[in-house]
Scaffold this motif. Structure first.
Motif, short mmCIF file in Angstrom:
data_model
loop_
_atom_site.label_atom_id
_atom_site.label_comp_id
_atom_site.label_asym_id
_atom_site.label_seq_id
_atom_site.Cartn_x
_atom_site.Cartn_y
_atom_site.Cartn_z
N ASN A 140 48.21 82.92 -27.29
CA ASN A 140 49.40 82.52 -26.52
C ASN A 140 49.27 82.92 -25.06
O ASN A 140 50.07 82.51 -24.22
CB ASN A 140 50.66 83.15 -27.09
CG ASN A 140 51.12 82.41 -28.32
OD1 ASN A 140 51.15 81.20 -28.34
ND2 ASN A 140 51.45 83.15 -29.36
N CYS A 189 47.84 87.52 -35.59
CA CYS A 189 47.35 86.18 -35.92
C CYS A 189 47.96 85.15 -34.99
O CYS A 189 49.19 85.02 -34.92
CB CYS A 189 47.68 85.84 -37.36
SG CYS A 189 46.75 86.86 -38.52
N GLY A 224 56.04 85.16 -35.84
CA GLY A 224 56.67 83.85 -36.02
C GLY A 224 57.73 83.95 -37.09
O GLY A 224 58.63 84.79 -37.02
N GLY A 240 53.55 89.21 -33.38
CA GLY A 240 53.66 87.76 -33.13
C GLY A 240 53.81 87.04 -34.46
O GLY A 240 53.12 86.07 -34.75
N ASP A 297 58.17 89.99 -33.13
CA ASP A 297 58.01 88.73 -32.42
C ASP A 297 58.87 88.76 -31.16
O ASP A 297 59.89 89.46 -31.12
CB ASP A 297 58.43 87.54 -33.30
CG ASP A 297 57.81 86.23 -32.80
OD1 ASP A 297 56.74 85.84 -33.33
OD2 ASP A 297 58.36 85.64 -31.86
N ALA A 298 58.44 88.00 -30.16
CA ALA A 298 59.22 87.92 -28.93
C ALA A 298 60.56 87.23 -29.19
O ALA A 298 61.54 87.46 -28.48
CB ALA A 298 58.42 87.16 -27.87
N ASN A 299 60.61 86.37 -30.22
CA ASN A 299 61.86 85.69 -30.56
C ASN A 299 62.51 86.34 -31.77
O ASN A 299 61.82 86.82 -32.67
CB ASN A 299 61.58 84.22 -30.91
CG ASN A 299 61.39 83.39 -29.65
OD1 ASN A 299 62.18 83.49 -28.72
ND2 ASN A 299 60.34 82.63 -29.62
N ALA A 325 60.41 92.02 -29.76
CA ALA A 325 59.81 92.69 -28.59
C ALA A 325 58.51 92.00 -28.21
O ALA A 325 57.95 91.22 -28.98
CB ALA A 325 59.49 94.15 -28.95
N ASP A 326 58.05 92.33 -27.00
CA ASP A 326 56.73 91.88 -26.57
C ASP A 326 55.70 92.79 -27.27
O ASP A 326 55.81 94.01 -27.21
CB ASP A 326 56.63 92.02 -25.05
CG ASP A 326 55.22 91.72 -24.57
OD1 ASP A 326 54.91 90.55 -24.41
OD2 ASP A 326 54.44 92.68 -24.38
N TYR A 327 54.71 92.18 -27.92
CA TYR A 327 53.82 93.00 -28.75
C TYR A 327 53.01 94.00 -27.92
O TYR A 327 52.72 95.11 -28.36
CB TYR A 327 52.88 92.10 -29.58
CG TYR A 327 51.73 91.47 -28.82
CD1 TYR A 327 50.47 92.05 -28.79
CD2 TYR A 327 51.91 90.29 -28.10
CE1 TYR A 327 49.42 91.48 -28.08
CE2 TYR A 327 50.87 89.72 -27.39
CZ TYR A 327 49.63 90.31 -27.37
OH TYR A 327 48.61 89.75 -26.66
N TYR A 365 50.46 72.49 -28.54
CA TYR A 365 50.78 73.62 -29.38
C TYR A 365 50.94 73.17 -30.82
O TYR A 365 50.21 73.60 -31.70
CB TYR A 365 52.07 74.26 -28.86
CG TYR A 365 52.50 75.52 -29.59
CD1 TYR A 365 51.72 76.65 -29.58
CD2 TYR A 365 53.72 75.56 -30.24
CE1 TYR A 365 52.13 77.80 -30.25
CE2 TYR A 365 54.14 76.70 -30.90
CZ TYR A 365 53.34 77.82 -30.89
OH TYR A 365 53.75 78.96 -31.55
N LEU A 417 53.25 83.58 -42.76
CA LEU A 417 51.80 83.70 -42.95
C LEU A 417 51.45 84.97 -43.72
O LEU A 417 50.76 84.93 -44.73
CB LEU A 417 51.07 83.70 -41.59
CG LEU A 417 49.57 83.79 -41.71
CD1 LEU A 417 48.96 82.45 -42.12
CD2 LEU A 417 48.93 84.27 -40.42
N ARG A 439 45.91 78.64 -44.22
CA ARG A 439 45.49 79.80 -43.43
C ARG A 439 45.76 81.09 -44.21
O ARG A 439 44.95 82.02 -44.19
CB ARG A 439 46.25 79.82 -42.10
CG ARG A 439 45.84 78.69 -41.17
CD ARG A 439 46.73 78.67 -39.94
NE ARG A 439 46.82 79.95 -39.31
CZ ARG A 439 47.96 80.47 -38.83
NH1 ARG A 439 49.09 79.81 -38.92
NH2 ARG A 439 47.96 81.64 -38.27
C1 LIG Z 1 51.49 80.54 -33.14
S1 LIG Z 1 52.80 81.58 -33.58
C2 LIG Z 1 51.97 82.57 -34.79
C3 LIG Z 1 52.83 82.98 -35.91
C4 LIG Z 1 52.08 83.71 -37.05
N1 LIG Z 1 51.47 84.93 -36.62
C5 LIG Z 1 51.03 82.81 -37.62
O1 LIG Z 1 49.86 83.06 -37.38
O2 LIG Z 1 51.39 81.83 -38.28
C6 LIG Z 1 52.86 82.69 -32.22
C7 LIG Z 1 54.06 83.59 -32.25
O3 LIG Z 1 53.84 84.61 -31.28
C8 LIG Z 1 55.07 84.87 -30.65
N2 LIG Z 1 54.75 85.46 -29.35
C9 LIG Z 1 54.20 84.88 -28.27
N3 LIG Z 1 54.03 85.77 -27.29
C10 LIG Z 1 54.48 86.95 -27.77
C11 LIG Z 1 54.56 88.24 -27.22
N4 LIG Z 1 54.14 88.49 -25.98
N5 LIG Z 1 55.06 89.24 -27.99
C12 LIG Z 1 55.49 88.99 -29.25
N6 LIG Z 1 55.43 87.76 -29.81
C13 LIG Z 1 54.93 86.77 -29.09
C14 LIG Z 1 55.75 83.54 -30.55
O4 LIG Z 1 57.16 83.72 -30.44
C15 LIG Z 1 55.34 82.91 -31.88
O5 LIG Z 1 56.30 83.17 -32.87
#
Ligand SMILES: C[S@@+](CC[C@H](N)C(=O)[O-])C[C@H]1O[C@@H](n2cnc3c(N)ncnc32)[C@H](O)[C@@H]1O
Length: 517
Positions: free
Chosen positions: A346, A341, A262, A260, A290-292, A317-319, A178, A266, A227
């Motif tokens: 994931n 993005c 993060g 998502g 974001d999930a977190n 939330a879950d997207y 990752y 970005l 990016r």
């Molecule tokens: C690789 S990071 C990308 C962050 C940002 N979009 C970027 O491109 O720099 C992926 C993010 O997606 C979030 N994520 C993963 N699965 C998710 C889901 N099902 N729903 C919402 N967020 C999710 C993770 O917590 C993480 O913060």
């Protein structure tokens, strides 16, 4: 909410970097509030489960002892390429011979415990106290699989892709590469973090990764600035022009949804680059999902330059679930643009599959480290290593042609199947990562893109696994009437991930690339 100051991050990094030099085998890294704890074992303790299989065989015991010596040397001289080479040679030699002897001498007790210890050597479990998710990690300067990749290429270009899959000792679960986090300067010490391959456990495995990242790092993604700049030039500038033409009101504010997100950096950085390119921007509000939960005090990359951003909102939330919720979309939209993005990948799938080498590979058994790294084969031997991190399309997905890791992947397959059969055949096995079409489908079975296009002007996708055919298949399945899609390519930019824009047909004019529909 976890609050970590810059000082405690620096302390955490220093403490961890110091522990990473110790002659103990690391097993588990745990985050608890603002602290990190590293569990480790003495060599003797770690290798104990191998004893029954090894003990009666002097060759194996000797190999184990020689690996220990090479390991101690590499801990003392982490930047010494000769020490790294000897270490990799010993490690992969032990792995190869342990599997061969397990097949040749089926009466030996407990080969799987020995193979599990070797495959999981220098791979840690990453956990957060009080949370269910687990991830894996490895310390770059100590992990023999990573070091093998470093040996073959310019050592100034470290990448977690040298370790496409990890299996911590004592686990049967796999974790995929990752990100790497730098924890010390010179010599550079990095920790590679890997979420779970198993999809039901994957979302939770981002929790310890997120906690750990916050405890040691100010920057989540080392490539975010590049990016962001690319996003601004390649996609946002032409979309903004199209928006101006369509609405003829440059002052109309725009709401941007980032799925998502993060840290949110970005999008925020892309917006500030766009402001620099265009001079004036409409007022904007950002809605991050974001999930977190968001980290306290983050500036979302805007710094003092707010670039006309009037409002920032976070939803945890879950997207896919959120986009399924019509009421939420109506309440929160409409959106000018939606970003997705590096979130779809994931959900990608990972399998270790038999791979047919290309003729151009010139593949031979000499690429196996126990052969080509033998000191008497140098200096030519080292050039036989095949541990490329350049992506290649194969079997409907992406591989890295890392044929030198054959025994490592065989070891993983043996542990997963609990059978030595795979080590008997001649095939070359490599991990394949594949786009998961479910990443674009909501829990109730609707199209994520169709849902988003009901309430937005454009959906911008950046993804390492999505290919044009995946979007075309999605359209064939769901229709997506009244939309157009462009695969952004052939415009002089070289990118690691693919960019797609789904928008209305009138908006695609300024976007360079392949029109998908
Ligand atoms: C690789 S990071 C990308 C962050 C940002 N979009 C970027 O491109 O720099 C992926 C993010 O997606 C979030 N994520 C993963 N699965 C998710 C889901 N099902 N729903 C919402 N967020 C999710 C993770 O917590 C993480 O913060």
């Amino acid at each position: 909410m976890l609050i970590v100051s810059g000082t405690s991050r620096a302390e955490n990094r220093k403490d961890l970097a110091c522990q990473c030099c110790r002659p103990r085998v690391p097993l588990r890294l745990t985050t608890q509030r603002s602290r990190l704890a590293l569990d480790s074992a003495l060599w003797q303790e770690y290798s104990q489960p191998c004893r029954a299989f090894f003990e009666v065989d002097l060759r194996l015991v000797q190999r184990l002892n020689r690996l220990k010596k090479a390991w101690l040397n590499v801990l003392q001289h982490p930047a010494d390429r000769l020490c790294q080479m000897a270490y990799c040679w010993r490690y992969f030699g032990l792995l190869h011979h342990a599997m061969r002897i397990a097949i040749d001498e089926p009466r030996r007790p407990d080969p799987l415990s020995a193979i599990r210890r070797i495959v999981g050597f220098e791979t840690l479990l990453l956990e957060a106290v009080g949370e269910v998710g687990t991830a894996a990690c490895a310390v770059a300067s100590r992990n023999p699989v990573f070091l093998l990749g470093q040996l073959a290429v310019d050592p100034t270009m470290p990448t977690p892709r040298h370790v496409p899959l990890l299996m911590p000792s004592g686990q049967e679960d796999l974790y995929y590469h990752y990100r790497q986090l730098q924890i010390s300067g010179t010599p550079a010490q990095r920790v590679l973090v890997s979420p779970a391959v198993d999809l039901p456990r994957r979302a939770d495995s981002f929790i310890p990764i997120d906690r750990f990242t916050r405890l040691v790092s100010e920057r989540a993604d080392p490539y975010w600035k590049t990016r962001a700049r690319l996003l601004a030039r390649r996609i946002l500038a032409p979309l903004l022009d199209a928006r101006h033409e369509a609405t003829a009101t440059e002052s109309g504010s725009i709401c941007i949804l980032d799925l998502g997100a993060g840290t949110g950096q970005l999008l925020a950085k892309a917006w500030t680059y766009l402001a620099r390119m265009k001079g004036a921007l409409p007022q904007a509000s950002f809605h991050f999902v974001d999930a977190n939960p968001p980290a306290f005090g983050r500036s979302f990359g805007l710094g003092r330059v707010r670039a006309g951003v009037t409002h920032v909102e976070w939803t945890t939330a879950d997207y896919r679930a959120l986009v399924d919720d019509d009421q939420w979309l109506r309440k929160s939209g409409p959106f000018g643009w939606v970003f997705a993005c590096r979130v779809l990948d994931n959900a990608s799938n990972f399998m270790i599959d038999p791979i047919e080498p290309d003729n151009s590979d010139g593949l031979s058994l000499n690429c196996l480290p126990h052969r080509c790294l033998a000191p008497h084969s140098q200096p030519d031997g080292i050039r036989c290593l095949m541990v490329s991190t350049v992506r290649r399309q194969a079997r409907g997905g992406t591989i890295y042609p890392q044929f030198s890791l054959r025994d490592y992947f065989r070891g993983v397959l043996i542990l997963q199947s609990r059978s030595l059969d795979v080590a008997r055949d001649e095939a070359w096995h490599l991990p394949v990562r594949r786009f998961n079409p479910a990443a674009l489908i909501t829990p109730s079975g609707r199209s994520l893109l169709a849902q988003l296009m009901k309430v937005s002007g454009a959906v911008i996708i950046e993804d390492v696994d999505a290919q044009p055919e995946h979007l075309r298949q999605h359209r064939a399945q769901f229709g997506l009437a009244g939309t157009a899609a462009v695969f952004c390519t052939g415009d002089g930019f070289r990118t690691e991930a693919n960019h797609f824009v789904v928008t209305s047909p009138g908006w695609v004019g300024g976007l360079r690339g392949e029109r998908l529909w």
